[in-house]
Scaffold this active site. Sequence first.
Site, PDB file in Angstrom:
ATOM      1  N   SER A 168       0.841  -1.199   0.000  1.00  0.00           N
ATOM      2  CA  SER A 168       0.000   0.000   0.000  1.00  0.00           C
ATOM      3  C   SER A 168       0.876   1.250   0.000  1.00  0.00           C
ATOM      4  CB  SER A 168      -0.893   0.011   1.236  1.00  0.00           C
ATOM      5  OG  SER A 168      -0.117   0.326   2.369  1.00  0.00           O
ATOM      6  N   LYS A 169       0.227   2.365  -0.213  1.00  0.00           N
ATOM      7  CA  LYS A 169       0.936   3.645  -0.227  1.00  0.00           C
ATOM      8  C   LYS A 169       1.610   3.872   1.129  1.00  0.00           C
ATOM      9  CE  LYS A 169      -0.582   8.188  -0.308  1.00  0.00           C
ATOM     10  NZ  LYS A 169       0.612   8.692   0.314  1.00  0.00           N
ATOM     11  N   ARG A 170       0.925   3.425   2.182  1.00  0.00           N
ATOM     12  CA  ARG A 170       1.482   3.620   3.525  1.00  0.00           C
ATOM     13  C   ARG A 170       2.796   2.868   3.720  1.00  0.00           C
ATOM     14  NH1 ARG A 170      -2.575   1.891   7.284  1.00  0.00           N
ATOM     15  NH2 ARG A 170      -3.906   1.851   5.453  1.00  0.00           N
ATOM     16  N   GLY A 197       5.011   2.354   1.462  1.00  0.00           N
ATOM     17  CA  GLY A 197       6.023   3.175   0.792  1.00  0.00           C
ATOM     18  C   GLY A 197       6.458   4.318   1.693  1.00  0.00           C
ATOM     19  N   ASP A 198       5.488   4.994   2.298  1.00  0.00           N
ATOM     20  CA  ASP A 198       5.811   6.113   3.183  1.00  0.00           C
ATOM     21  C   ASP A 198       6.637   5.625   4.375  1.00  0.00           C
ATOM     22  OD1 ASP A 198       4.276   7.603   1.507  1.00  0.00           O
ATOM     23  OD2 ASP A 198       2.497   7.624   2.778  1.00  0.00           O
TER      24      ASP A 198
END
Length: 519
Positions: free
Chosen positions: A272-274, A276-277
């Site tokens: 998920s994008k999270r 990556g962050d």
Amino acid sequence: MATTENRKVRVRFAPSPTGALHLGGVRTALYNYLFAKKHGGDFILRIEDTDQTRFVPGAEAYIIEALTWCGICPNEGIGFGEGKHAPYRQSDRKEAGIYKKYVEQLLQDGHAYYAFDTPEELEEMRERLKRAKVAAPQYNHITRQNMKNSLSLPVEDVQKRLAAGEPYVVRMKIPKNQELRFHDEIRGWIVVNTDNLDDKVLYKSDGMPTYHLANIVDDYLMEITHVIRGEEWLPSLPLHVFMYQCFGWADKMPKFAHLPLILKPDGNGKLSKRDGDRLGFPVFPLQWQDPETGEISSGYREKGYFPDAFINMMALLGWHPGGNVDILSREEAINLFSLERVGKSGAKFDVEKTLWYNQQYLRMYSDEELGLMLAKELEKRNISFTATEKLPQIAALMKERAHFVADLFEPFFFTSDFAYDTEAIAKKVKENSKEVMQKLLLSLEKVNTWTAENIETQFKSFIASENISQGEAMPLFRFSLTGRSSGASLFVIASILGKDETMNRLNTGLRIIFTEINK
Ligand code: GLU
């Protein structure tokens, strides 16, 4: 039974413009591209924007720019030259009245029906079923009998409602207890009983088709032979297969291939994008600014990835041609690609491997090419450097430790106004340091032809004759030239800087060490 064998291969990437293209989307586009190229077919970009509530401004332009940067350009469709099937944006196709006649066909043949239920009535039905302990409340062959639709209401009532312009939806009429048997190129044969399906909405009274209807009609009209898409669409496959049957298009039905998920680096769930962050890597090909929140998410392009390295990494995320293959050129990937070798299980995203790929691609460039890239890097940083003939040498020296073009850049090559790590050198300064530096200066003065080799020879004979260790002289030398206590070959650095600059820096180093550190 699908008979796609004699047709020209035509595949499509059909994103909904709901935000930036994530890695899963890039991979879907890439596999479609590789498949089309391998079979000399067409690769189409169709924008599926029927769900206007999820429309995000800028997303379509982003998708086009991202595919272009990746070098996986469709040869037909939005942004890439519209062919004979224009328009390629579903909202435009709706305006062109393309879908209406197909809904009417389904209604006429008894495969679909009108439903007039209000949102409140639908909610009430769900609540009622929940109270009756129905695990997944659905509008289906059982519940539809008690709802407001053209199957349960008298014909005149339906006519009256339609004539009065009452809002409606058209639902697919899924029959009771029928076995649907179909094939997925990656997963093999699948059997689903229609009792497990619900009567999906196909069309709304404002004339807007839903995803399912528009997707099937467009794949049919655009003569798509293979649907290659993410695993999240597998649950829709029984409905899609059934729709092809109801339309009488079974012989034109594309083959389906559902790609496995891209998983988090630890394999624990979908990437998920999270993640990556949290782990510090981009999940988007290009930087993306959310138009609503203004939040900026990083992109592979902006991080300095080469599109070829990024695409090589993505190609092997779920597919492998076999053997010990890591590096694949685009042509090789096209030649080797096959859906049979796409895995069934999820593919773990590997951050380290992604960096490794970029490093490998960086090393494939010649020093001259890297020198030119370094020149651009200097331009970006507003540094004017006229000795451009030195850039390939600098690049050659720096590339061993570099993952990105930006890593080839070290301020000390281009200016004498760089930062000195005085804390690190303070630990190395000893009683004899001043004398060592002064003598080193005099010794290096004697080098006539200023090459890395000659500097090294002179340095080595200097420490031997002075009877000092390399560890006593080298850090002082390095600190003076680079401001650091470690780095690439110092003799090469000195040769690139030139004799005068090296002497100047040794003098400056001497001054910094003995006036500022050891006051
Ligand atoms: N519009 C769908 C998506 O956003 C396309 C699914 C498909 O390829 O059928 O992914």
